[in-house]
Structures are given as C-alpha cells and as structure tokens.
Scaffold this active site. Structure first.
Site, PDB file in Angstrom:
ATOM      1  N   SER A 232    -112.793 -26.904 101.498  1.00  0.00           N
ATOM      2  CA  SER A 232    -112.391 -26.851 102.905  1.00  0.00           C
ATOM      3  C   SER A 232    -113.029 -25.663 103.617  1.00  0.00           C
ATOM      4  O   SER A 232    -114.244 -25.578 103.704  1.00  0.00           O
ATOM      5  CB  SER A 232    -110.864 -26.824 103.003  1.00  0.00           C
ATOM      6  OG  SER A 232    -110.438 -27.007 104.328  1.00  0.00           O
ATOM      7  N   ASP A 389    -113.320 -27.598 110.749  1.00  0.00           N
ATOM      8  CA  ASP A 389    -113.658 -26.784 109.582  1.00  0.00           C
ATOM      9  C   ASP A 389    -114.693 -27.548 108.753  1.00  0.00           C
ATOM     10  O   ASP A 389    -115.030 -28.697 109.070  1.00  0.00           O
ATOM     11  CB  ASP A 389    -112.401 -26.414 108.788  1.00  0.00           C
ATOM     12  CG  ASP A 389    -111.702 -27.612 108.172  1.00  0.00           C
ATOM     13  OD1 ASP A 389    -111.990 -28.745 108.585  1.00  0.00           O
ATOM     14  OD2 ASP A 389    -110.855 -27.413 107.275  1.00  0.00           O
ATOM     15  N   ARG A 394    -109.575 -30.397 109.753  1.00  0.00           N
ATOM     16  CA  ARG A 394    -108.832 -29.598 110.733  1.00  0.00           C
ATOM     17  C   ARG A 394    -109.590 -29.566 112.054  1.00  0.00           C
ATOM     18  O   ARG A 394    -110.796 -29.805 112.098  1.00  0.00           O
ATOM     19  CB  ARG A 394    -108.630 -28.161 110.227  1.00  0.00           C
ATOM     20  CG  ARG A 394    -107.834 -28.068 108.943  1.00  0.00           C
ATOM     21  CD  ARG A 394    -107.859 -26.644 108.409  1.00  0.00           C
ATOM     22  NE  ARG A 394    -107.401 -26.603 107.042  1.00  0.00           N
ATOM     23  CZ  ARG A 394    -106.286 -25.993 106.633  1.00  0.00           C
ATOM     24  NH1 ARG A 394    -105.533 -25.366 107.516  1.00  0.00           N
ATOM     25  NH2 ARG A 394    -105.928 -26.002 105.362  1.00  0.00           N
ATOM     26  N   THR A 467     -94.065 -27.009 103.503  1.00  0.00           N
ATOM     27  CA  THR A 467     -95.400 -26.694 103.992  1.00  0.00           C
ATOM     28  C   THR A 467     -96.455 -27.510 103.254  1.00  0.00           C
ATOM     29  O   THR A 467     -96.428 -27.626 102.035  1.00  0.00           O
ATOM     30  CB  THR A 467     -95.684 -25.192 103.784  1.00  0.00           C
ATOM     31  OG1 THR A 467     -94.590 -24.459 104.327  1.00  0.00           O
ATOM     32  CG2 THR A 467     -96.958 -24.785 104.478  1.00  0.00           C
ATOM     33  N   LYS A 505    -104.135 -34.739 107.041  1.00  0.00           N
ATOM     34  CA  LYS A 505    -104.716 -34.197 108.273  1.00  0.00           C
ATOM     35  C   LYS A 505    -106.143 -34.713 108.432  1.00  0.00           C
ATOM     36  O   LYS A 505    -106.846 -34.913 107.457  1.00  0.00           O
ATOM     37  CB  LYS A 505    -104.669 -32.670 108.271  1.00  0.00           C
ATOM     38  CG  LYS A 505    -105.297 -31.983 107.070  1.00  0.00           C
ATOM     39  CD  LYS A 505    -105.050 -30.485 107.159  1.00  0.00           C
ATOM     40  CE  LYS A 505    -105.568 -29.757 105.935  1.00  0.00           C
ATOM     41  NZ  LYS A 505    -104.732 -29.970 104.740  1.00  0.00           N
TER      42      LYS A 505
END
Length: 680
Positions: A232, A389, A394, A467, A505
């Site tokens: 990522s 990203d 993201r 989370t 996401k």
C-alpha cells in the site's frame, strides 16, 4: 489389516510407472515426492530408478549433499540457534541474491544483522504480512512468500472441498527491491506456482492492478480466496501479502491463526513451488485482466446518477497516483462516468517503486505529497486535486480556497461529504419513505460519528465496527446477505467503500463518485468546503484531530497502556480525568472492559494482540489511543461532537486543541517515553 508402515513400504516397492502409488506417497511426504512424474524413465545421475524407494533414496542423497556443500566455508556465529536458522535458510533458498546476502553476512561476522533477519518470523495476521524486502524469515522474499503460500494453500484445502474447481485470484502492485531480487510481480508468480503445483486453478493478473480488483474478482468469479501482493502506502523497501476470503472481504479470526499454523507446518519448499516458468504454461493459469477490468467499470456505473451534468461539467480536476498503479484506472473510471478526464501529474503518473518525488508515498500525510499536484492545478486553473495511494485503495482530496490556499480534507471530512452524497443520490432514486429502514452505513470506531448524526435525522441505520476494513467488509456482507442495502462505509485513514461490489476500501470508484459530486455541487455554485459546512450546520459540527507518535520499543508501548489501565494502582482503575477534562466512560478493546455496559463487558470484539483504549469526555469529546497493526506508531483519534445549532467553530476547535494537548501531556508523556512526534 495393513498397518501404516506396511502400506508405506508397499507403496515404496511399487514400480515408478505406478503413478497412483507415487501420488499416494506425495500425500504422505509432499516435500520428498512433490514431483508427480509421468516420464517412463526416472534416473538418479546415470542410474535408472525402478521403484519409488529408489526415488526416495535419490532425494535424500541429494539433500544430504546439498547440506554438506552449503556448510562448507560457513563459520559459526557463536549462537547455535542462529547458525541452525541460517543453515536451514541456505538449504531452502534458491534465490541467488538473498542466499548471497546471507552468506556475506556470515562471512563478515555480521551477527546483529543476521539476528535481525532470523530472530523472529513475520507474523501472519488478519492483515496478512507486511515487512521490508530482504533475506531471512523476518523479511518479504521468495522463500517466505513460498512458505506463506504453501501454508495458505493447505489451509484452503482443509476449508474447501471444491478448491480445485473454484481456485484463487492473485494480483500485485509495482513494488520492487533489486538488492534482494524481490518484487510484487515475482512474489505473485511464486504464489501462483505453489497453488498450481497442487492442482489449484489460479487467476493471475498479467498486469499491475489496484488492490480493490482482487476482492472484486473473488466475488465476481465465486473464488475461494484472493491474494494481493502490496504494501500500500508503506515506504519503498516494504512489501505485503493481503488475503481475502470467499465472501470477498479480508480475513478475520480464526482464519489468521489457522493459516499461521499451516505455514509453520509447511516451511520446506515443495520442489515445484519454485517452478514459475512451468506454472505460467499450464492451463490451470488464467489471466482475468481484460474481463475483470470490463466488469468492474460496468459495476461502478450503478453509482453514476448525473451523467448529463458530468458531460457538461466545466470543473477542472488534477489527479496523482503517487508513482503507483492508479493512473490508468482512474482515467477509465472518469470515462465510465462521462466525466472529463482529470489532468495527470506527469512526474507521478507512471508506476515507479523508488517513489522518487515524495518522502512518503502516502497522500494521508497531506500537502507534502501533493506539492506537484498543486503546481499543476495552478498552471491548468484546476480547483480540486484527487490523490490515490500507490495501490489505489485510498483517496485524498484537496480544494483551492477563495484565499488561494489549498485545503486538504481529512478522512473524516471526506467521509461526511461522501456519506451525504451517496444518501442524497439514493433518496433521489427512491420515493418510498419506508425503504430507508433497510439502508445501512458503517464506520470504524475511531472514525467520525458524523454518519451516526445523519442516520439519526434521516432514519437509516448506522453501525460502528472495529478499526479496519476487514470488519466493515465482513459486516457489510452479512447485511447484504440479509437483504439490506449498504450504501457506504469509511474509515478516517482516507478509506471509502462507495460501491458494494467491492467489500473493501476502493480509491478508484471513490474518485469517480467524488468527481460526480464535485460536478453536481458546481451546478449549485457550491464548493466542497461550503457543502461540508452545510452538512455540519444541519447535523451538528464534528471537529476531529488525529495524529500519532512513533515508537519502536514494544515495552514502552506496553507500559504506557498498562499505566492507563492501573491508574490508581488497582486493576481496571482507569483515569477519571485528563487535565481539566472529566472522563465519563472508558472502553478498552484490548481487555474487553467497557464502563458504559451494565456488566462492564465490551460489545465490540476484543483482541489482546493490539492496544486500544477509548475515553469519552463530559464535554462531548471522544479520544481513542491505539497501536498500528502495520507500522511502529501509537495513534490517537479525537473528535468533539456538537449538537445542531452550536456553530461556534472557533470555540469548538480551541476546546478540542486543549483536550488533545491534555491527552498528549498526561497520557502519552512523550518526553518521559521518548516518543517521536509525527514528522511535519
């Protein structure tokens, strides 16, 4: 009745053209009989092999010779356990670069460097693996990828009786590490070779892809699992191995523990695991790139509601992929929505594993990553910047203000804007007032509570999860299976699920949906900043402030959190105040304590492997302190939630600033604990 030993001996005495015996032995000893040979003549050197016993003797002889040759010239380090780990590594590793690096460390007597490489194996968790590329069991390299995939393959075989019919998908980004010979593409091919050696079909992308394409493929093709090789937005030397389950969401417990155990049981490489060239020729290998790309862009068009506005929009938008994979896919997403293509930042649009123009390839870090984007926007007269990203899961957004300054929206602010927009579009399409009862939105517990405020007023459901998108993706799937509609999910770390075709996401679909929202607002002569103010005035201001400290010492982290749990010297004696701020409730998802519950037991799942405490304050403030699962950070998330009508933003911001200062001084104690603040 035949004993196991008699059965084994009978199989060993069978001739080598008895393929059923060979396959049976392979199941008993996969590392010794991994080659399911179909040749009429097997040889060991010049000698023909007539029985499977001969094959076994030959393999054992070669293994012993290899070990003897490997030990020649290797001087001991003085640490017996370390020497054993090095010997085993060199016996297993066939990558000349990593084995050479290890041999040079041994030769140079670099004991500390060797300990760093071999002291502890990377821990496989629900986020998979993430570590620096290099030699040894603590790093990402050819051998650890093979070992991980062998374990994952065995775990999938235990979990799915139809694995060999359904198969898996593997994608990868553009990361590479020339010193160790590692790269995302190389790791993906090795993972494919492991599965193919066991007869499992593999859908291996022929080109780099965004991370969201892997969970999309799992769901679209009905596969058993997916692997994405990516780190990522981590620093350039890192790589990772992210795993999705058959439901299209990231794995959760107990799968991580089961996979980890299977890895430990399958450390010795199966001979065919290294054979990427043969794997690439087999009919078990398929390339899903063209089909999935087409299907993905068709799927996200369900969320395009203002095509005419998009076609006629005069808004100019800049996009940067920050040297990652996003450029081509965001251009295609804009095209799918009939939006004018965004201006690409030329210096950053092509994948480059060196990330040469940024210190950190993470748009979450703000303006430092967006310098080139702002410069291009100024030249082109663009008012908005979109940034993905490197693996494009993201999305960050910045907007030029009337003052001429650029505002980089926080993840919470974008969550408010996208949540409002998706509900606005849904309401335009649905006249049945009762239908709102089947609508859900999700957010992680450390993210803004703004969706809760919108849900209370508009009548839809809002839920919090732990989370990470692994929790939101799995919860979304549960709700979808119940016939509910999940419009949106987000986390404050600029992660958004705007399209439930991807249960993770997705920065590509989010970019197109944001582009349409921006174009729509322009027809109302509204900027993103103005719309955000409208949202806060209608549903209540939610002011947040998030940051982190860097800490590499696990003992310091442990003692910091234990001090908060035993504040007055007794167990579960958490602080009742922080500076001048009174604490009304405490929830500890490491221990499972929650003072708000009648039995003091938390409702959300707990995990003793990570630290996470949430404090609720009497002034409406909420603060969560937690450790990162992938970086050496202690993060904090704070928010002050005001009732609708309380629009004194200056006062609210000062109140939150004072609260954060008190938390840092009293709870983090950065000077005493030698914590490094977030770099500016």
């Amino acid at each position: 009745m035949e004993t196991k030993e008699h059965s084994r001996q009978r199989l060993l005495n069978a001739p080598v053209n008895d393929y059923a015996a060979g396959d049976a032995l392979r199941r008993l000893r996969p590392t010794l009989f991994a080659v399911r040979c179909r040749h009429p003549h097997l040889r060991c050197g010049v000698n023909p092999l007539r029985t499977w016993q001969g094959v076994l003797d030959c393999v054992l002889t070669r293994t012993k010779r290899r070990e003897e040759k490997m030990e020649e010239g290797l001087k001991p380090t003085g640490d017996r356990k370390l020497d054993q780990a090095v010997r085993q590594w060199l016996q297993y590793d066939r990558n000349p670069k990593t084995s050479s690096l290890v041999k040079h460390m041994v030769k140079d007597g670099a004991v500390e460097a060797l300990k760093k490489c071999f002291s502890s194996r990377m821990e496989f968790g629900t986020a998979g693996l993430r570590a620096a590329m290099g030699p040894g069991v603590s790093c990402m390299n050819d051998l650890t990828i093979i070992q991980t995939t062998q374990g994952f393959c065995r775990y999938l075989e235990q979990s799915f009786g139809n694995l060999k019919e359904r198969g898996v998908v593997i994608g990868y980004d553009a990361r590479a590490h020339p010193p160790s010979g590692g790269s995302s593409k190389r790791f993906a091919r090795l993972a494919a070779a492991v599965f193919i050696s066991q007869g499992v079909p593999v859908h291996l992308f022929s080109e780099i892809t965004p991370t969201p394409f892997v969970p999309f493929t799992v769901s679209h093709l009905g596969l058993c699992a997916g692997i994405m090789v990516t780190a990522s937005h981590n620093p350039k030397q890192d790589n990772g191995y992210k795993v999705y389950w058959e439901n299209g969401a990231q794995i959760v417990s107990p799968h991580d523990a089961g996979i980890s155990k299977a890895i430990e049981e399958n450390l010795e490489p199966w001979p065919e695991s290294w054979n990427t060239e043969e794997a690439l020729k087999t009919p078990l290998l398929k390339d899903p790139y063209q089909d999935i790309t087409t299907q993905y862009f068709q799927a996200i068009q369900r969320h395009c509601h203002h095509r005419e506005i998009n076609k006629n929009s005069q808004v100019k938008i800049v996009h940067t992929s920050v040297h990652g994979v996003g450029h081509t896919f965001v251009q295609s997403a804009f095209e799918a929505f009939d939006l004018h293509p965004p201006y690409p930042v030329e210096e950053q649009k092509d994948p480059d594993p060196e990330f040469p123009t940024v210190k950190y390839p993470n748009p979450e870090e703000g303006k430092g990553v967006l310098t080139l984007s702002f410069a291009l926007a100024e030249r082109e007269g663009a008012s908005v910047v979109l940034a993905n990203d490197p693996d494009a899961d993201r999305l960050a957004i910045a907007e030029k203000q009337e003052s001429g300054q650029w505002r980089v929206f926080s993840g919470n602010e974008l969550g408010a804007l996208l949540g409002w927009w998706l509900f606005h579009c849904w309401r335009e399409q649905n006249s049945d007032a009762a239908a709102v009862k089947s609508i859900y939105m999700l957010a992680s517990t450390v993210s803004s509570k703004i969706l809760r405020a919108i849900a209370l007023k508009e009548g839809f459901h809002f839920e919090e999860t732990l989370t990470g998108f692994k929790w939101m993706g799995n919860r979304a799937k549960d709700l979808l299976d119940q016939g509910k509609s999940v419009l949106f999910a987000f986390e404050e770390a600029i992660g958004y699920m705007c399209c439930n075709s991807v249960l993770d996401k997705d920065g590509v679909s989010a970019a197109a949906i944001a582009g349409e929202m921006i174009s729509y607002l322009a027809t109302k002569n509204k900027s993103l900043s103005q719309q955000l103010t409208t949202i806060f005035e209608e549903y209540g201001y939610h002011i947040s402030k998030n940051s982190y400290f860097i800490c590499h010492d696990q003992e310091v982290i442990r003692s910091l959190f234990e001090r908060l749990r035993n504040f007055s010297g007794k167990k579960d004696s958490y602080p009742s105040e922080c500076g001048r701020f009174s604490i009304s409730a405490v929830r500890d998802l490491t221990t499972g304590y929650d003072s708000n519950q009648p039995d003091n037991k938390a409702i959300l799942p707990t995990s003793s492997s990570s630290q996470m405490i949430t404090f609720t304050f009497s002034n409406g403030g909420v603060a969560t302190m937690r450790t990162s699962g992938t970086e050496p950070k202690i993060k904090y998330y704070t928010e002050l939630c005001a009732a609708p009508g309380n629009s004194d933003v200056t006062h609210l911001k000062k109140e939150l600033d004072d609260l954060v200062d008190a938390i840092v001084e009293n709870f983090f104690q950065p000077v005493k604990n030698k914590l490094q603040p977030k770099p500016e």
